[in-house]
Design a protein around this motif. Structure first.
Motif: not given
Length: 91
Positions: A32-39, A47-57, A83-91
């Motif tokens: 349930n945790n969101a991620i904010l990459v500030p720079k 931003f990466l935000v959990p939303w209805h069993n999905r993730v909005v990036v 490319e940027t989200a790939n650095r922070y996501l599990n899969k």
């Protein structure tokens, strides 16, 4: 009434921006945790935000000189988000 002729510097004080938001399965960011990459590499936020069993990036910081009532998805924006989200996501 405000007139840009009285303050020439105000001419570019408001500009349109566009946001790009992609939706992924929550397998990429379980919990349930969101991620904010500030720079990011180009100084934007992501931003990466959990939303209805999905993730909005996404991001919301692409400046434009003009605007359209219909959004236009730009391939380079998709690439940037992936490319940027790939650095922070599990899969």
């Amino acid at each position: 009434m405000f007139n840009s002729d009285t303050n020439p510097a105000s001419e570019n004080s408001i500009r349109p921006i566009q946001g790009v938001h992609l939706v992924f399965d929550n397998l990429f960011l379980p919990g349930n945790n969101a991620i904010l990459v500030p720079k990011t590499a180009d100084s934007r936020e992501l931003f990466l935000v959990p939303w209805h069993n999905r993730v909005v990036v996404g991001t919301t910081d692409t400046l434009f000189d003009s605007y359209s009532l219909e959004p236009k998805l730009l391939e380079n924006e998709i690439d940037f988000v992936l490319e940027t989200a790939n650095r922070y996501l599990n899969k």
